[in-house]
Design an enzyme around this catalytic site. Structure first.
Site, PDB file in Angstrom:
ATOM      1  N   SER A  14       0.814  -1.217   0.000  1.00  0.00           N
ATOM      2  CA  SER A  14       0.000   0.000   0.000  1.00  0.00           C
ATOM      3  C   SER A  14       0.850   1.271   0.000  1.00  0.00           C
ATOM      4  CB  SER A  14      -0.912   0.019   1.227  1.00  0.00           C
ATOM      5  OG  SER A  14      -1.621   1.245   1.279  1.00  0.00           O
ATOM      6  N   LEU A  15       0.457   2.209  -0.822  1.00  0.00           N
ATOM      7  CA  LEU A  15       1.111   3.515  -0.866  1.00  0.00           C
ATOM      8  C   LEU A  15       0.453   4.522   0.078  1.00  0.00           C
ATOM      9  CD1 LEU A  15       1.660   3.809  -4.727  1.00  0.00           C
ATOM     10  CD2 LEU A  15       3.304   3.101  -2.982  1.00  0.00           C
ATOM     11  N   SER A  16      -0.569   4.088   0.787  1.00  0.00           N
ATOM     12  CA  SER A  16      -1.297   4.998   1.690  1.00  0.00           C
ATOM     13  C   SER A  16      -0.406   5.706   2.702  1.00  0.00           C
ATOM     14  CB  SER A  16      -2.420   4.255   2.406  1.00  0.00           C
ATOM     15  OG  SER A  16      -3.424   3.889   1.498  1.00  0.00           O
ATOM     16  N   THR A  61      -9.771  -2.387   4.881  1.00  0.00           N
ATOM     17  CA  THR A  61      -9.892  -3.120   3.623  1.00  0.00           C
ATOM     18  C   THR A  61     -10.964  -4.207   3.730  1.00  0.00           C
ATOM     19  OG1 THR A  61      -8.253  -4.798   4.212  1.00  0.00           O
ATOM     20  CG2 THR A  61      -7.434  -2.789   3.154  1.00  0.00           C
ATOM     21  N   LYS A  65     -13.944  -4.909   6.549  1.00  0.00           N
ATOM     22  CA  LYS A  65     -15.037  -3.938   6.666  1.00  0.00           C
ATOM     23  C   LYS A  65     -16.269  -4.603   7.261  1.00  0.00           C
ATOM     24  CE  LYS A  65     -13.594  -0.912   3.001  1.00  0.00           C
ATOM     25  NZ  LYS A  65     -14.027   0.189   2.182  1.00  0.00           N
TER      26      LYS A  65
END
Length: 69
Positions: A14-16, A61, A65
């Site tokens: 993830s680039l979050s 994710t 959820k």
């Protein structure tokens, strides 16, 4: 400092964190965004302890959820 993050599993790609931490720094916001990578069996406890861990907010994710709902 406020803490935020992404909750999921196998999310190291993830680039979050890079995106959010860059934005926090650019905007002068005292906050940090992390990855909370954990197996499904740990999610419910993690969510119950968010306040104790001083985490201000998370993105979640699929399929976690459904657990959070």
């Amino acid at each position: 400092m406020k803490k935020y993050g992404l909750l999921g599993h196998n999310i190291s790609y993830s680039l979050s964190p890079k995106m959010h931490n860059f934005a926090f720094k650019f905007l002068g916001i005292d906050a940090h965004y992390d990855l909370f990578d954990m197996p499904e069996g740990s999610v419910k406890t993690f969510l119950e302890e968010l306040k104790e861990k001083n985490i201000s907010g998370i993105n979640i994710t699929v399929p976690y959820k459904e657990i959070a709902y």
